[in-house]
Design a protein around this motif. Structure first.
Motif, mmCIF file in Angstrom:
data_model
loop_
_atom_site.group_PDB
_atom_site.id
_atom_site.type_symbol
_atom_site.label_atom_id
_atom_site.label_comp_id
_atom_site.label_asym_id
_atom_site.label_seq_id
_atom_site.Cartn_x
_atom_site.Cartn_y
_atom_site.Cartn_z
ATOM 1 N N ARG A 108 8.046 -5.848 -11.005
ATOM 2 C CA ARG A 108 7.864 -6.149 -9.588
ATOM 3 C C ARG A 108 8.131 -4.896 -8.758
ATOM 4 N N TYR A 109 7.631 -4.927 -7.533
ATOM 5 C CA TYR A 109 7.856 -3.796 -6.635
ATOM 6 C C TYR A 109 9.354 -3.576 -6.415
ATOM 7 N N ILE A 128 17.234 1.049 -17.414
ATOM 8 C CA ILE A 128 16.457 -0.153 -17.732
ATOM 9 C C ILE A 128 17.377 -1.363 -17.873
ATOM 10 N N VAL A 129 18.503 -1.191 -18.553
ATOM 11 C CA VAL A 129 19.439 -2.309 -18.737
ATOM 12 C C VAL A 129 20.002 -2.773 -17.400
ATOM 13 N N LEU A 130 20.465 -1.828 -16.578
ATOM 14 C CA LEU A 130 21.040 -2.197 -15.272
ATOM 15 C C LEU A 130 19.995 -2.805 -14.343
ATOM 16 N N THR A 131 18.779 -2.267 -14.364
ATOM 17 C CA THR A 131 17.724 -2.803 -13.501
ATOM 18 C C THR A 131 17.360 -4.226 -13.913
ATOM 19 N N ARG A 132 17.304 -4.490 -15.209
ATOM 20 C CA ARG A 132 17.017 -5.855 -15.657
ATOM 21 C C ARG A 132 18.131 -6.809 -15.239
ATOM 22 N N MET A 133 19.387 -6.355 -15.343
ATOM 23 C CA MET A 133 20.507 -7.217 -14.929
ATOM 24 C C MET A 133 20.437 -7.520 -13.438
ATOM 25 N N ILE A 134 20.165 -6.494 -12.639
ATOM 26 C CA ILE A 134 20.118 -6.689 -11.182
ATOM 27 C C ILE A 134 18.936 -7.566 -10.804
ATOM 28 N N ASN A 149 15.320 -13.247 -6.716
ATOM 29 C CA ASN A 149 14.070 -14.004 -6.728
ATOM 30 C C ASN A 149 13.631 -14.236 -5.298
ATOM 31 N N GLN A 150 12.659 -15.122 -5.102
ATOM 32 C CA GLN A 150 12.146 -15.352 -3.748
ATOM 33 C C GLN A 150 13.182 -16.041 -2.873
ATOM 34 N N GLU A 151 14.020 -16.848 -3.464
ATOM 35 C CA GLU A 151 15.031 -17.554 -2.674
ATOM 36 C C GLU A 151 16.255 -16.691 -2.393
ATOM 37 N N LEU A 184 16.784 -9.170 -2.520
ATOM 38 C CA LEU A 184 17.720 -8.080 -2.790
ATOM 39 C C LEU A 184 18.711 -7.887 -1.651
ATOM 40 N N GLY A 185 18.250 -7.978 -0.424
ATOM 41 C CA GLY A 185 19.136 -7.808 0.732
ATOM 42 C C GLY A 185 20.231 -8.850 0.776
ATOM 43 N N ALA A 186 19.880 -10.105 0.459
ATOM 44 C CA ALA A 186 20.879 -11.179 0.475
ATOM 45 C C ALA A 186 21.895 -10.995 -0.649
ATOM 46 N N VAL A 187 21.428 -10.571 -1.828
ATOM 47 C CA VAL A 187 22.349 -10.354 -2.945
ATOM 48 C C VAL A 187 23.274 -9.174 -2.648
ATOM 49 N N ALA A 188 22.733 -8.095 -2.056
ATOM 50 C CA ALA A 188 23.557 -6.933 -1.707
ATOM 51 C C ALA A 188 24.584 -7.303 -0.631
#
Length: 190
Positions: free
Chosen positions: A29-30, A67-73, A78-80, A83-87
């Motif tokens: 994903r972007y 790659i491992v850290l990006t997959r974990m993050i 998701n759409q609900e 990234l901003g809400a998780v941060a």
């Protein structure tokens, strides 16, 4: 059996497959590309701070860790929950006020234990007699006789098993222990 949702919005996943006519063999994903680039820069910065030089193997390990850290993050995004809400949730979790508790215990230390240079010796019979005479003199000074002291003790026993202060050798009072009225081996009705 999986039931697909009717909402078409959640089926759309903004994915960049790569440049035209040269697509990548993976889907990302972007958001994952942005997170991955940021994580890669942070991992390489940390590697340089630790003291790893710039070489093929250090860069390869940086890519693997990225790659491992990006997959974990990205597994938590998701759409609900963008990234901003998780941060923001992560920042609020780190800066939330915490209850400060007083520390109990800790490392044991012998700093407050007084050590005498000579070994304590048992009291002789002569010293015990002197202590008995001192207590008799103190009772005489207070104006109480042995009979009055015995009467006070018996009336206190009749009143019940209360903690009565007893005189110690240092002049401080400590609570006197009272005996239990239960008979050993016989259970009392509860």
């Amino acid at each position: 059996m999986r039931i697909r949702t009717d909402d078409e919005v959640y089926r759309i996943d903004a994915v960049w497959l790569g440049p035209p006519r040269a697509t990548f063999p993976w889907r990302a994903r972007y958001v994952a590309w942005g997170v991955g680039i940021t994580v890669f820069l942070l991992v390489t910065l940390i590697e340089r701070r630790i003291g790893f030089g710039f070489s093929f193997f250090s860069t390869a390990w940086a890519v693997v860790i990225t790659i491992v850290l990006t997959r974990m993050i990205c597994s938590r995004i998701n759409q609900e929950r963008p990234l901003g809400a998780v941060a923001a949730m992560w920042v609020r979790e780190l800066t939330a006020p915490r209850q400060t508790g007083s520390g109990r215990g800790g490392a044991a230390s012998a700093a407050r234990i007084r050590v005498r240079p000579d070994r304590p010796r048992p009291k002789s019979k002569r010293a015990a007699k002197k202590a008995a005479k001192k207590s008799k003199k103190a009772a005489a000074r207070n104006g109480t006789t042995r009979r009055q002291q015995a009467g006070a003790r018996s009336s206190a026993r009749a009143a019940g098993p209360q903690q009565q202060p007893a005189q110690t050798s240092g002049g401080r009072r400590r609570p006197r222990r009272t005996r239990s009225k239960e008979v050993p081996g016989v259970s009392s009705p509860a």
